[in-house]
Structures are given as structure tokens and as C-alpha cells.
Design an enzyme around this catalytic site. Structure first.
Site, PDB file in Angstrom:
ATOM      1  N   ASP A   2       0.962  -1.074  -0.134  1.00 38.77           N
ATOM      2  CA  ASP A   2       0.123  -0.174  -0.026  1.00 38.77           C
ATOM      3  C   ASP A   2       0.971   1.326   0.051  1.00 38.77           C
ATOM      4  O   ASP A   2       1.575   1.425   1.032  1.00 38.77           O
ATOM      5  CB  ASP A   2      -0.814  -0.011   1.331  1.00 38.77           C
ATOM      6  CG  ASP A   2      -1.968   1.180   1.261  1.00 38.77           C
ATOM      7  OD1 ASP A   2      -1.749   2.159   0.303  1.00 38.77           O
ATOM      8  OD2 ASP A   2      -2.690   1.214   2.371  1.00 38.77           O
ATOM      9  N   PHE A  31     -10.759  10.612  -9.486  1.00 32.26           N
ATOM     10  CA  PHE A  31     -12.221  10.939  -9.280  1.00 32.26           C
ATOM     11  C   PHE A  31     -13.190  10.802 -10.726  1.00 32.26           C
ATOM     12  O   PHE A  31     -12.359  11.713 -11.568  1.00 32.26           O
ATOM     13  CB  PHE A  31     -12.680  12.037  -8.665  1.00 32.26           C
ATOM     14  CG  PHE A  31     -12.296  11.717  -6.888  1.00 32.26           C
ATOM     15  CD1 PHE A  31     -13.586  11.717  -5.937  1.00 32.26           C
ATOM     16  CD2 PHE A  31     -11.279  11.882  -6.555  1.00 32.26           C
ATOM     17  CE1 PHE A  31     -13.469  11.593  -4.633  1.00 32.26           C
ATOM     18  CE2 PHE A  31     -10.933  11.983  -5.074  1.00 32.26           C
ATOM     19  CZ  PHE A  31     -12.059  11.811  -4.356  1.00 32.26           C
ATOM     20  N   TYR A  33      -6.237  15.995 -10.104  1.00 30.73           N
ATOM     21  CA  TYR A  33      -5.391  15.025 -10.823  1.00 30.73           C
ATOM     22  C   TYR A  33      -4.389  15.695 -11.687  1.00 30.73           C
ATOM     23  O   TYR A  33      -3.294  15.133 -11.769  1.00 30.73           O
ATOM     24  CB  TYR A  33      -6.581  14.288 -11.488  1.00 30.73           C
ATOM     25  CG  TYR A  33      -6.022  13.017 -12.450  1.00 30.73           C
ATOM     26  CD1 TYR A  33      -5.812  11.652 -11.554  1.00 30.73           C
ATOM     27  CD2 TYR A  33      -5.477  13.201 -13.698  1.00 30.73           C
ATOM     28  CE1 TYR A  33      -5.133  10.679 -12.272  1.00 30.73           C
ATOM     29  CE2 TYR A  33      -4.647  12.185 -14.353  1.00 30.73           C
ATOM     30  CZ  TYR A  33      -4.780  10.833 -13.573  1.00 30.73           C
ATOM     31  OH  TYR A  33      -4.083   9.721 -13.980  1.00 30.73           O
ATOM     32  N   VAL A  86      -3.046  18.524 -11.171  1.00 28.75           N
ATOM     33  CA  VAL A  86      -1.706  18.983 -10.478  1.00 28.75           C
ATOM     34  C   VAL A  86      -1.013  17.760  -9.761  1.00 28.75           C
ATOM     35  O   VAL A  86       0.205  17.722  -9.674  1.00 28.75           O
ATOM     36  CB  VAL A  86      -2.415  19.668  -9.321  1.00 28.75           C
ATOM     37  CG1 VAL A  86      -1.161  20.179  -8.099  1.00 28.75           C
ATOM     38  CG2 VAL A  86      -2.958  20.977  -9.794  1.00 28.75           C
TER      39      VAL A  86
END
Length: 277
Positions: A63, A95, A194, A196
Site C-alpha cells: 500500500d 475521481f 488530478y 496537479v
């Protein structure tokens, strides 16, 4: 017992582009190839899928948002292989465009994985990349789009040959703060977390490549960022033009640059071509 087999590690590779990269490396790379994912069950499922095609990837849980997980996995590869030959930082999140989650919240989630997780992986894995190794950071053409939407001052820093990792980290944190306050636009940032995050990945790649060339010039390690293209995955849309296999082409090309190659180094590529930054 350390075995000096060559080894390739792909983050976030239980599905999508990551899995397609593993599949291609299993066919083309002479060494062990590791699927890694947060979820052990999904990772083991992915191994079985490739086993059914006659391929033999290995699996390790990882992770990238958990520093202890990164340190444990780094120690595993150091102990078992003595180092790593190919690292592909593919794990990422996004997203949907229609998602109503406020930008400040999206920014935290996206940058934590895409930028800070990738940076933590690099911190712990770059020192053990072997001579002749290859590192590929999966970025996006949206980093180029996002760069053009930044203020001239930010563009100048992100294009600078002397920007440091600390300065880049401070800029990414500033975006998070500005986005949480809803003030990111007036501070010269684009309206998309996203892009950035992927500006961060592209610039981080350039900084790390410069450092490797300076500190380990004889090791000929090549480190680059790339855009896989708009690929049909869980993160995107069924209308995206590329299959995961097509998305894997440029990352795999960079991972398998021939021994002794001197370039590309610290570049951003799409469709196997260096792109202007």
C-alpha cells in the site's frame, strides 16, 4: 539467502494498466515480475489470471499510502534480491468528472496517492535500483494540460532545471492548502487535482533523473515519466480509445530500454515519443 535474479516491481498492478504491464514484462523481461496491490485477495486473483495464460508473476502486498508497508516491501526485495532492476510506479487514483466531492477533499485523496505515495516509493526504492536499472513513473498528458493552466510563476518553477524535491513538495502542499480554502484558482492553480498530482509526478521524475545522473553517473540508470494514453479502466470511461495492453506499450518500452542506453533520461513521453514540457 539472496538470489541475484533480476526483478521487476509494478505498483497498483492487480488490474488495469498495471496488470497489462506485468503481463508484458512476464513475456519480455528475463527475471521475476511482481504484482503488488493493497488487497491481497485481488492480487492473488490477478496472479491466477496470468497463470491461466502460462505466465508466472509473483505477488507482494503493498500500500503506497502506508510508509510502513513501503519500508517492509523495500526490505523484502533488498533481502531476497539484493536490489531491484525495474520499478514502475503505476499506482494511482482519480475521481470521475461527475463526482460531487469538493475539490479540497478530492485533492487530499488524489495527491496522497499519486504524488506523495509515489515520492515515498522513490525515497525507499531508488537507493536500491541496480546499475542499468529502469524506473518508470506513470504520469498523464493532463500534467501538460494542467501545466499550461498554471500561472506563469508556477509554470516557471515547474519547468525549472534547479527546482529541488523539497520545493516541489512545498508547492504540492500549497496546492492542497489553497484547494481546501477554495482559493486555488486565485493562487494560479488549475481547477483539477488530478492534473496537479501528475504535474508533481512528472517534475519529481525530472528531479530524480537529474540526481541519479549526478550521483550515480556510471550506473546508467534511466528514469522517466510517461502518459499511457486514455485507457479503458475502472478509473476512466468505457469510451476511452485504448485497451490496457495499448496503455502498457510506452511504460514497457521505457522499462526495457536496452543496456547501455543513455536516453531518454528525465523526460516525459507519450506514444514512445519525448513530449515538450
Amino acid at each position: 539467502h539472496v538470489n541475484f535474479y533480476r526483478v521487476a516491481v509494478v505498483t497498483g498492478s492487480n488490474k488495469g494498466i498495471g496488470l497489462a504491464i506485468v503481463q508484458a514484462l512476464c513475456k519480455q523481461f528475463d527475471g521475476d515480475v511482481y504484482i503488488t496491490s493493497r488487497d491481497v485477495g485481488r492480487g492473488e486473483e490477478a496472479v491466477k489470471t496470468l497463470n491461466s495464460e502460462g505466465l508466472k508473476p509473483k505477488f507482494h502486498q503493498l500500500d503506497i499510502n502506508d510508509l510502513n508497508s513501503i519500508k517492509n516491501v523495500a526490505a523484502y526485495f533488498k533481502g531476497k534480491y539484493g536490489g531491484v532492476d525495474i520499478l514502475i510506479n503505476n499506482a494511482g487514483t482519480a475521481f470521475k468528472a461527475s463526482d460531487p466531492t469538493p475539490l479540497g477533499v478530492q485533492a487530499e485523496v488524489i495527491l496522497t496517492t499519486n504524488f506523495f505515495g509515489t515520492r515515498d516509493m522513490s525515497t525507499h526504492f531508488l537507493p536500491m535500483i541496480r546499475a542499468g536499472g529502469r524506473v518508470v513513473n506513470i504520469s498523464s498528458m493532463l500534467s501538460v494540460t494542467g501545466l499550461k493552466q498554471c500561472s506563469p510563476e508556477l509554470q516557471q518553477r515547474f519547468r525549472s532545471e534547479d527546482i529541488t524535491e523539497d520545493e516541489l513538495v512545498a508547492l504540492m502542499r500549497k496546492f492542497l492548502d489553497d484547494a481546501k480554502k477554495g482559493e486555488h484558482k486565485q493562487h494560479g492553480w488549475p481547477d483539477m487535482a488530478y492534473s496537479v498530482s501528475k504535474i508533481g509526478v512528472t517534475v519529481l521524475s525530472m528531479i530524480h533523473a537529474r540526481r541519479l545522473s549526478k550521483e550515480r553517473p556510471n550506473d546508467r540508470i534511466l528514469l522517466n515519466a510517461c502518459c499511457p494514453g486514455w485507457v479503458r479502466t475502472d478509473l476512466t470511461s468505457p469510451d476511452a480509445p485504448k485497451s490496457p495492453d495499448e496503455g502498457a506499450i510506452t511504460p514497457v518500452y521505457l522499462a526495457l530500454l536496452p543496456p547501455g542506453a543513455k536516453e531518454p533520461q528525465g523526460k516525459f513521453l507519450s506514444d514512445k515519443e519525448v513530449q515538450p514540457w
